[in-house]
Design a protein around this motif. Structure first.
Motif, PDB file in Angstrom:
ATOM      1  N   PRO A 138      -7.096 -11.812  -1.310  1.00  0.00           N
ATOM      2  CA  PRO A 138      -7.117 -12.918  -0.346  1.00  0.00           C
ATOM      3  C   PRO A 138      -8.258 -13.892  -0.610  1.00  0.00           C
ATOM      4  O   PRO A 138      -9.299 -13.520  -1.171  1.00  0.00           O
ATOM      5  CB  PRO A 138      -7.342 -12.193   0.992  1.00  0.00           C
ATOM      6  CG  PRO A 138      -8.072 -10.945   0.614  1.00  0.00           C
ATOM      7  CD  PRO A 138      -7.499 -10.533  -0.708  1.00  0.00           C
ATOM      8  N   TYR A 181     -10.978 -10.873   9.531  1.00  0.00           N
ATOM      9  CA  TYR A 181      -9.914 -11.628   8.860  1.00  0.00           C
ATOM     10  C   TYR A 181      -9.204 -10.738   7.840  1.00  0.00           C
ATOM     11  O   TYR A 181      -7.966 -10.740   7.742  1.00  0.00           O
ATOM     12  CB  TYR A 181     -10.516 -12.855   8.174  1.00  0.00           C
ATOM     13  CG  TYR A 181      -9.547 -13.600   7.290  1.00  0.00           C
ATOM     14  CD1 TYR A 181      -8.656 -14.524   7.833  1.00  0.00           C
ATOM     15  CD2 TYR A 181      -9.530 -13.399   5.911  1.00  0.00           C
ATOM     16  CE1 TYR A 181      -7.754 -15.215   7.019  1.00  0.00           C
ATOM     17  CE2 TYR A 181      -8.647 -14.077   5.093  1.00  0.00           C
ATOM     18  CZ  TYR A 181      -7.761 -14.986   5.658  1.00  0.00           C
ATOM     19  OH  TYR A 181      -6.871 -15.654   4.856  1.00  0.00           O
ATOM     20  N   LEU A 182      -9.967  -9.953   7.111  1.00  0.00           N
ATOM     21  CA  LEU A 182      -9.384  -9.052   6.129  1.00  0.00           C
ATOM     22  C   LEU A 182      -8.527  -7.999   6.818  1.00  0.00           C
ATOM     23  O   LEU A 182      -7.420  -7.686   6.348  1.00  0.00           O
ATOM     24  CB  LEU A 182     -10.491  -8.390   5.307  1.00  0.00           C
ATOM     25  CG  LEU A 182     -10.052  -7.316   4.304  1.00  0.00           C
ATOM     26  CD1 LEU A 182      -9.042  -7.871   3.315  1.00  0.00           C
ATOM     27  CD2 LEU A 182     -11.266  -6.753   3.573  1.00  0.00           C
ATOM     28  N   THR A 215      -5.327  -9.506   7.745  1.00  0.00           N
ATOM     29  CA  THR A 215      -4.514  -9.715   6.540  1.00  0.00           C
ATOM     30  C   THR A 215      -3.835  -8.418   6.119  1.00  0.00           C
ATOM     31  O   THR A 215      -2.643  -8.399   5.784  1.00  0.00           O
ATOM     32  CB  THR A 215      -5.391 -10.252   5.394  1.00  0.00           C
ATOM     33  OG1 THR A 215      -5.975 -11.500   5.787  1.00  0.00           O
ATOM     34  CG2 THR A 215      -4.574 -10.450   4.127  1.00  0.00           C
ATOM     35  N   LYS A 244      -1.007  -7.592   8.446  1.00  0.00           N
ATOM     36  CA  LYS A 244       0.145  -8.446   8.160  1.00  0.00           C
ATOM     37  C   LYS A 244       0.897  -7.958   6.923  1.00  0.00           C
ATOM     38  O   LYS A 244       2.135  -8.028   6.861  1.00  0.00           O
ATOM     39  CB  LYS A 244      -0.324  -9.885   7.966  1.00  0.00           C
ATOM     40  CG  LYS A 244       0.790 -10.880   7.685  1.00  0.00           C
ATOM     41  CD  LYS A 244       0.222 -12.276   7.517  1.00  0.00           C
ATOM     42  CE  LYS A 244       1.324 -13.274   7.177  1.00  0.00           C
ATOM     43  NZ  LYS A 244       0.777 -14.655   6.987  1.00  0.00           N
ATOM     44  N   GLU A 245       0.147  -7.475   5.937  1.00  0.00           N
ATOM     45  CA  GLU A 245       0.750  -7.012   4.680  1.00  0.00           C
ATOM     46  C   GLU A 245       1.237  -5.573   4.760  1.00  0.00           C
ATOM     47  O   GLU A 245       1.825  -5.060   3.803  1.00  0.00           O
ATOM     48  CB  GLU A 245      -0.275  -7.143   3.543  1.00  0.00           C
ATOM     49  CG  GLU A 245      -0.685  -8.573   3.225  1.00  0.00           C
ATOM     50  CD  GLU A 245       0.416  -9.346   2.534  1.00  0.00           C
ATOM     51  OE1 GLU A 245       1.362  -8.704   2.006  1.00  0.00           O
ATOM     52  OE2 GLU A 245       0.348 -10.584   2.503  1.00  0.00           O
TER      53      GLU A 245
END
Length: 252
Positions: free
Chosen positions: A37, A60-61, A64, A67-68
């Motif tokens: 990312p 944020y990570l 992410t 989401k993945e």
């Protein structure tokens, strides 16, 4: 239920983007899922971030990864990316299967580091990011490579010059304020790998040696004639180390 793929997350450093991993990850073993990312404020279409702190980057990570659909991951963090990885490991330890600090450290800034960052901040404010990359990036290469790797230097300068001033200033402040995270290494229940350049002026060997004694399971790759960008200066050796570490973390 099918087994989740083994996921490796590559985190770029200050004034970088996920583009730094392009060449390094060419033909990377396909049985790994690779995520790389762009951290907040970075990338080809950077958007201003409300918070540039390392802790916000860790959140944020985590979002992410959710989401993945990635759960336990191997984190590989270059420089500031390593600081983000440590912040993530502190907040979300159950999601860390392994940690690679690639020219990075859990130690906070020493007094001389804080003074240098303040000078860098003032330079950025006065002259801008593009001018800063001309001064900041060349010393990251070992002296043995500064003339032979001009194409790689120019790539880093191009990527760095595209970083918004707000992001650069936010990053410097975040790095300067980072806490001592040696306790993350002491509590690590997962393997830790340090990749260290013997000519790295940003992360002295003494720091890496001290920190390498903290985790229960730790490996260090010491590289001669390497500065702060071993993924460019010694790509074969550093990639082999990460592939071997991934086999250790996830099993073959």
């Amino acid at each position: 239920m099918s087994k989740a793929p083994a996921t490796i997350v590559f985190l770029h450093g200050f004034l970088e983007s996920n583009e730094i991993w392009d060449e390094f990850l060419t033909d990377f073993p396909s049985h790994y899922r690779v995520l790389r990312p762009n951290l907040p404020g970075y990338g080809p279409d950077p958007q201003p971030a409300a918070d540039y702190s390392l802790e916000a980057a860790a959140d944020y990570l985590q979002a992410t990864l959710k989401k993945e659909g990635a759960h336990e991951v191997l984190l590989v963090g270059h420089s500031m990316g390593g600081y983000v990885a440590l912040a993530f490991a502190e907040k979300f330890p159950a999601q860390v299967a392994g940690l690679c600090l690639f020219h990075s450290s859990s130690l906070p800034d020493a007094e001389e580091d804080a003074e240098r960052r303040q000078r860098n901040r003032e330079f950025l404010q006065q002259h801008g990011v593009a001018a800063f990359t001309q001064e900041f990036l060349k010393p990251q290469f070992a002296a043995a490579h500064r003339e032979s790797m001009t194409n790689h230097l120019e790539m880093l300068q191009r990527i760095g010059a595209a970083v918004p001033l707000e992001t650069a200033l936010g990053g410097i402040d975040a790095i300067a304020r980072r806490p001592d995270r040696r306790s993350v290494l002491e509590r690590a229940t997962y393997p830790v790998l340090f990749i260290a350049g013997k000519d790295d002026k940003a992360v002295p060997l003494e720091k890496t040696h001290e920190e390498s004694l903290l985790p229960d399971h730790c490996t260090v790759l010491w590289l001669a004639n390497v500065g702060h960008v071993g993924f460019l200066e010694r790509p074969t050796d550093t990639r082999k180390a990460i592939e071997g570490f991934a086999e250790l973390v996830f099993g073959k």
